[in-house]
Motif scaffolding. Structure first.
Motif, PDB file in Angstrom:
ATOM      1  N   TYR A 106       0.639  -1.255   0.007  1.00  6.22           N
ATOM      2  CA  TYR A 106       0.111  -0.140  -0.467  1.00  6.22           C
ATOM      3  C   TYR A 106       0.852   1.220  -0.099  1.00  6.22           C
ATOM      4  O   TYR A 106       0.237   2.245  -0.753  1.00  6.22           O
ATOM      5  N   SER A 112      -8.218   1.490   0.986  1.00  3.86           N
ATOM      6  CA  SER A 112      -7.982   0.325   2.429  1.00  3.86           C
ATOM      7  C   SER A 112      -9.292  -0.187   3.040  1.00  3.86           C
ATOM      8  O   SER A 112      -9.039  -0.967   3.410  1.00  3.86           O
ATOM      9  N   TYR A 138     -10.497  14.237  -1.074  1.00  3.60           N
ATOM     10  CA  TYR A 138     -10.468  13.600  -2.744  1.00  3.60           C
ATOM     11  C   TYR A 138     -10.434  13.993  -3.722  1.00  3.60           C
ATOM     12  O   TYR A 138     -10.145  13.998  -4.949  1.00  3.60           O
TER      13      TYR A 138
END
Ligand code: DI6
Ligand code: FE
Length: 405
Positions: free
Chosen positions: A92, A319, A142
């Motif tokens: 990640y 995630s 975002y």
């Protein structure tokens, strides 16, 4: 006069802390408008009131409406390709450092219209609502520019206006460093601190969050965001100690944080600081599971210290792409070893506290009439099973919500 509705013949887990589950074996509730007027034993309701509607729940289970107190619901695109990359060996962190991860969702989100963002987020919210969720926290994070962060917060607010659910919004500009600020993290934090007063003036912000970690922001940068929030009188919370220990929890606690979230690498001093500040530990088993983390949050130590533990989906495309708070109940038990009752308090009472909401999270006269009615005998069943949704219907602010509302 506000009308009174009687909901009778129920088994009630009020979540009142005075007894296990706040259990009432043969219970009933009276709602008056958006509020609970009375909660107690079947047949013992006040008789001097004019009841305008009566519902026989035929022995069904009633719990407080569920509260998903940590989500990133507003975004475009998905990260299924990244999921594949991770299965081929990339981590990640590697993906994030190479400009993928959060940044790829930022690209897709900036390219989407407000209408598209709204409709995707509304669809997700409805999935959560079908499992009894009546209050939902939504973070920005975002957009990562004044325009796009504002747009995401406005979309979250719009969801709260148009759907039968309470939406609480959190500004998370300090989620990741956008492409155009590469190598200039401090300048980006300056920008985030400039947007906050404007977002606040629009009425878009209930709290301020940041991601304090090696792939996020440093404690010093986080502190600057918190200082700005404090000056505006806004509460803070923090994505803390998820991938490493930055002593972010102690920093957040020093600002009286509502919650510290993730906490896989939380230290003893972090726990002590949270306890002193009355900060809630927000456990996110979905992210732990999906990233195949093996470093468990210190649940035993949190429990011993009496730090309240909440549980949420952390719904996000990178995630934790899960849209089931019931699944989180199960995972909080199987992965984090919470008892079913602790997990339930985590999605009701302690989740409300993590949002600073004193009017919900348990069923008590005077609080909001937000509750879920289940085809189950006991709430422990929902922590035990998964892939099974026994929610019959939900009442939000005294009004029965059906699938189509
Ligand atoms: N921690 C997380 O788990 C999410 N954000 C954060 O700060 C992940 C967000 C993503 O990968 O898109
Ligand atoms: Fe998160």
């Amino acid at each position: 006069m506000t009308s009174i509705t009687l909901w009778r013949n129920a088994r009630i887990a009020t979540m009142d802390p005075s007894c296990p589950w706040g259990w009432i074996e043969r219970g009933a509730l009276m709602t008056r408008g958006a509020q609970l007027h009375w909660v107690g034993t079947e047949g013992h309701w006040p008789k001097d009131l004019l009841v305008s509607a009566e519902h026989d729940l035929q022995g069904a289970l009633v719990t407080p409406g569920l509260i998903d107190a940590h989500t990133h619901l507003v975004y475009a695109g998905d990260r299924a390709a990244e999921f594949e990359q991770r299965l081929q060996g990339a981590s990640y962190e590697d993906i994030a450092k190479a400009g993928g991860g959060i940044r790829s969702t930022v690209q897709a989100t900036r390219a989407a219209s407000p209408e598209a963002l709204f409709s995707a987020a509304a669809q997700r919210a409805r999935v959560l609502m079908a499992e009894g969720v009546t209050t939902l926290e939504i973070k920005s994070g975002y957009g990562l520019s004044a325009e796009h962060e504002g747009r995401c917060l406005a979309v979250a607010r719009q969801l709260g206006r148009e759907l039968p659910i309470t939406v609480v919004t959190t500004s998370l500009g300090a989620h990741a460093l956008p492409q155009e600020f590469t190598g200039r993290a401090d300048d980006y934090i300056d920008a985030v601190c400039q947007w906050l007063p404007e977002q606040h003036a629009h009425g878009w912000v209930d709290a301020v969050d940041a991601f304090c970690d090696t792939i996020g922001f440093t404690p010093a940068q986080t502190r600057r965001v918190f200082e700005t929030a404090k000056a505006l009188g806004l509460p803070v919370k923090l994505h803390a100690e998820q991938l490493s220990n930055q002593e972010g929890a102690a920093l957040a606690a020093a600002y009286g944080a509502l919650s510290c979230d993730h906490l896989e690498y939380l230290s003893d001093s972090g726990i002590a600081a949270m306890r002193q500040a009355g900060t809630v530990a927000m456990l996110l088993p979905g992210a732990y599971y999906f990233l195949r983390d093996t470093h468990m949050p210190p649940v035993d130590a949190l429990r011993r210290s009496g730090v309240p533990m909440a549980v949420a989906t952390d719904h996000n495309p990178g995630s934790s792409p899960m849209l089931s708070l019931l699944l989180m109940l199960h995972m909080a038990c199987t992965l984090f070893r919470l008892t079913p009752e602790e997990a339930w308090r985590g999605v009701t009472l302690h989740a409300a506290r993590a949002l600073g909401l004193k009017d919900r999270g348990l069923l008590q006269a005077g609080l909001r009439a937000d509750f879920a009615v289940w085809d189950a005998e006991h709430p422990r069943e929902m922590a035990y099973r998964f892939g099974h949704n026994p929610c019959r219907f939900t009442v939000w602010g005294g009004v029965m919500r059906t699938q189509s509302t």
